[in-house]
Design an enzyme around this catalytic site. Structure first.
Site, PDB file in Angstrom:
ATOM      1  N   CYS A   1      -6.153   5.232  25.118  1.00  0.00           N
ATOM      2  CA  CYS A   1      -7.199   4.545  24.298  1.00  0.00           C
ATOM      3  C   CYS A   1      -6.617   4.411  22.787  1.00  0.00           C
ATOM      4  CB  CYS A   1      -8.427   5.338  24.529  1.00  0.00           C
ATOM      5  SG  CYS A   1      -8.529   6.987  23.147  1.00  0.00           S
TER       6      CYS A   1
ATOM      7  N   CYS B   1     -17.083   8.677  28.423  1.00  0.00           N
ATOM      8  CA  CYS B   1     -16.691   7.853  27.328  1.00  0.00           C
ATOM      9  C   CYS B   1     -16.482   6.398  27.960  1.00  0.00           C
ATOM     10  CB  CYS B   1     -15.368   8.223  26.798  1.00  0.00           C
ATOM     11  SG  CYS B   1     -14.795   6.861  25.325  1.00  0.00           S
TER      12      CYS B   1
ATOM     13  N   HIS C   1     -13.413  19.073  24.946  1.00  0.00           N
ATOM     14  CA  HIS C   1     -12.553  20.105  25.007  1.00  0.00           C
ATOM     15  C   HIS C   1     -12.273  20.817  23.653  1.00  0.00           C
ATOM     16  CE1 HIS C   1     -10.819  18.285  29.063  1.00  0.00           C
ATOM     17  NE2 HIS C   1     -12.059  19.202  29.362  1.00  0.00           N
TER      18      HIS C   1
ATOM     19  N   SER D   1      -7.511  20.865  25.265  1.00  0.00           N
ATOM     20  CA  SER D   1      -7.503  19.614  24.960  1.00  0.00           C
ATOM     21  C   SER D   1      -6.454  18.701  24.990  1.00  0.00           C
ATOM     22  CB  SER D   1      -8.155  19.227  23.301  1.00  0.00           C
ATOM     23  OG  SER D   1      -7.997  17.991  22.602  1.00  0.00           O
ATOM     24  N   SER D   2      -6.245  17.713  26.120  1.00  0.00           N
ATOM     25  CA  SER D   2      -4.968  17.173  26.370  1.00  0.00           C
ATOM     26  C   SER D   2      -4.628  16.354  25.067  1.00  0.00           C
ATOM     27  CB  SER D   2      -5.164  16.060  27.638  1.00  0.00           C
ATOM     28  OG  SER D   2      -4.400  15.296  27.553  1.00  0.00           O
ATOM     29  N   ASN D   3      -5.192  15.542  24.422  1.00  0.00           N
ATOM     30  CA  ASN D   3      -4.754  14.686  23.247  1.00  0.00           C
ATOM     31  C   ASN D   3      -4.459  15.776  22.121  1.00  0.00           C
ATOM     32  OD1 ASN D   3      -6.942  14.388  20.673  1.00  0.00           O
ATOM     33  ND2 ASN D   3      -8.341  14.969  22.679  1.00  0.00           N
TER      34      ASN D   3
ATOM     35  N   GLU E   1     -10.608  14.428  33.526  1.00  0.00           N
ATOM     36  CA  GLU E   1     -10.426  12.959  33.606  1.00  0.00           C
ATOM     37  C   GLU E   1      -9.720  12.271  35.093  1.00  0.00           C
ATOM     38  OE1 GLU E   1      -9.325  10.863  29.918  1.00  0.00           O
ATOM     39  OE2 GLU E   1      -8.792   9.470  31.109  1.00  0.00           O
TER      40      GLU E   1
ATOM     41  N   CYS F   1     -13.421  10.812  17.729  1.00  0.00           N
ATOM     42  CA  CYS F   1     -13.362   9.380  17.880  1.00  0.00           C
ATOM     43  C   CYS F   1     -14.580   9.065  18.297  1.00  0.00           C
ATOM     44  CB  CYS F   1     -12.231   9.239  19.061  1.00  0.00           C
ATOM     45  SG  CYS F   1     -13.057  10.254  20.482  1.00  0.00           S
TER      46      CYS F   1
HETATM   47  C1  2E4 Z   1     -12.733  12.003  27.126  1.00  0.00           C
HETATM   48  C2  2E4 Z   1     -11.941  11.453  27.013  1.00  0.00           C
HETATM   49  O1  2E4 Z   1      -8.987  14.723  27.446  1.00  0.00           O
HETATM   50  P1  2E4 Z   1      -8.670  15.416  26.288  1.00  0.00           P
HETATM   51  O2  2E4 Z   1      -8.485  16.872  27.208  1.00  0.00           O
HETATM   52  O3  2E4 Z   1      -8.098  15.267  25.413  1.00  0.00           O
HETATM   53  O4  2E4 Z   1     -10.442  15.899  25.811  1.00  0.00           O
HETATM   54  P2  2E4 Z   1     -11.119  16.203  24.536  1.00  0.00           P
HETATM   55  O5  2E4 Z   1     -12.369  16.533  24.740  1.00  0.00           O
HETATM   56  O6  2E4 Z   1     -10.404  17.314  23.556  1.00  0.00           O
HETATM   57  O7  2E4 Z   1     -10.947  14.859  23.871  1.00  0.00           O
HETATM   58  C3  2E4 Z   1     -12.141  14.049  23.635  1.00  0.00           C
HETATM   59  C4  2E4 Z   1     -11.927  13.065  24.950  1.00  0.00           C
HETATM   60  C5  2E4 Z   1     -12.871  12.941  25.875  1.00  0.00           C
HETATM   61  C6  2E4 Z   1     -10.682  12.300  25.222  1.00  0.00           C
HETATM   62  N1  2E4 Z   1     -10.787  11.644  26.232  1.00  0.00           N
HETATM   63 FE1  SF4 Z   2     -12.285   9.292  22.347  1.00  0.00          FE
HETATM   64 FE2  SF4 Z   2     -11.331  10.038  24.804  1.00  0.00          FE
HETATM   65 FE3  SF4 Z   2     -13.104   7.814  24.580  1.00  0.00          FE
HETATM   66 FE4  SF4 Z   2     -10.324   7.764  23.371  1.00  0.00          FE
HETATM   67  S1  SF4 Z   2     -11.214   7.667  25.737  1.00  0.00           S
HETATM   68  S2  SF4 Z   2     -12.155   7.063  22.525  1.00  0.00           S
HETATM   69  S3  SF4 Z   2     -10.058   9.857  23.151  1.00  0.00           S
HETATM   70  S4  SF4 Z   2     -13.170   9.845  24.039  1.00  0.00           S
END
Ligand code: 2E4
Ligand code: SF4
Length: 330
Positions: free
Chosen positions: A209, A111, A56, A237-239, A141, A27
């Protein structure tokens, strides 16, 4: 008559299909964070310190480490005067203050869409609202966002937590969320909260997001006809983990997360005609390509990409880095 349920049907090569979810992978926030570390390494030379994993993903972190990034858990591991990058997941004001006390130069790769949630939390706390943050305990986060106003924010992880919520004034109550949650699960929690607190305010704009929503939508669309869904991404990685949940919820026969092709198990393919593939927001595309290659070696055809949204968002690099690059004439 006896039916042998134990023997999987043999799938001919003609029946095999691979669907590739789009969007998937990087992203805008991840791209910005990874480029930030790369550019800082080029500008200042190794080592560059990074607080927590920049994103992550095991492979991204390993690659940057091999190029001179040093990943630390906390700032006391960073020598005075050194440069430290804050990860894409964001940090609390206490971490910024700590960096200043220690005389560290900082580059904030949070981000901008996480920063947006921090600003919402601050604004509602300034108006003396109670804030219900939907998210996962212990995630960086969540720690960063809660740190903006710890006395005003309580964490709600599941609908079952709703009964435990204690508020001062149900008329001054808002919910916010982590950016990477399952959209459907979050709405279940919100509905449970609203059943108890009908005047609960929604966030001013979606906190989950665009990238999280688009990746969930994309895998949702192709999960029902899939006998198997492979989600590329790391365990923390949460997402990424949410993509596995969404695929199963949407009717996939099975769904597994792998860091890379080497983690796929041959047995997952037994009786599998249609395989769908996607990846989390922190996953480099070459890892997905390697998964498609692994499937091709086992008789699966070229993937058909199924696109459910177009993305074009790009974020500017952190202001501290842009300034330093400009001063260096780059
Ligand atoms: C920051 C916010 O939050 P998640 O564990 O999904 O983080 P990941 O680093 O896998 O993905 C990018 C990101 C970073 C997502 N949201
Ligand atoms: Fe990517 Fe996290 Fe930002 Fe969404 S909030 S654009 S998943 S880094």
């Amino acid at each position: 008559m006896s039916i042998d349920l134990g023997t999987p049907r043999v799938i001919s090569d003609q029946e095999k299909a691979v669907l590739l979810a789009s969007p998937r992978g990087y992203c805008a926030g991840v791209d910005r964070a990874v480029v930030t570390v790369e550019q800082a390494l080029e500008l200042y030379g190794a080592p560059i310190y990074v607080r927590k994993e920049i994103v992550h993903n095991k492979h991204v972190v390993g690659d940057l480490r091999s190029r001179g990034a040093i990943f630390v858990e906390e700032l006391d591991e960073v020598p005075a005067g050194a440069t430290v990058i804050f990860s894409a997941h964001g940090v609390s004001p206490a971490v910024h203050a700590d960096a200043q006390v220690r005389g560290l130069k900082t580059i904030d790769a949070t981000c901008p869409l996480v920063t947006k949630v921090h600003l919402e939390a601050k604004r509602f706390a300034d108006q003396d609202f109670d804030i219900l943050l939907i998210g996962h305990a212990g995630h960086e986060e969540v720690e960063g966002t809660m740190g903006e106003a710890p006395e005003h924010i309580q964490l709600v992880e599941h609908p079952s937590d709703v009964d435990k919520v204690v508020v001062r004034d149900p008329k001054k109550l808002v919910w916010l969320s982590q950016t990477t949650l399952s959209v459907d699960e979050t709405m279940e929690t919100v509905n449970a909260l609203k059943a108890r607190f009908p005047e609960l305010l929604d966030p001013p704009s979606d906190d989950i997001c665009y990238a999280t929503q688009n990746r969930q939508l994309a895998i949702k669309e192709i999960s029902a006809p899939s006998d198997l869904v492979i989600v590329v991404g790391s365990r923390n990685s949460s997402n990424t983990m949410r993509l596995v949940d969404v695929a199963l919820e949407a009717g996939a026969g099975a769904a597994y997360r792998v860091d890379d092709a080497s983690e796929i198990e041959e047995s997952w393919l037994e009786g599998v005609a249609t395989v769908s593939v996607t990846s989390g927001a922190s996953v480099p595309e070459e890892l997905v390509e390697a998964v498609l290659g692994w499937l091709a070696e086992r008789g699966y055809p070229d993937a058909r990409t199924v696109t459910s949204a177009e993305e074009s968002l790009v974020f500017a690099l952190p202001v501290e880095l842009r300034k330093a690059l400009k001063e260096a004439g780059r």
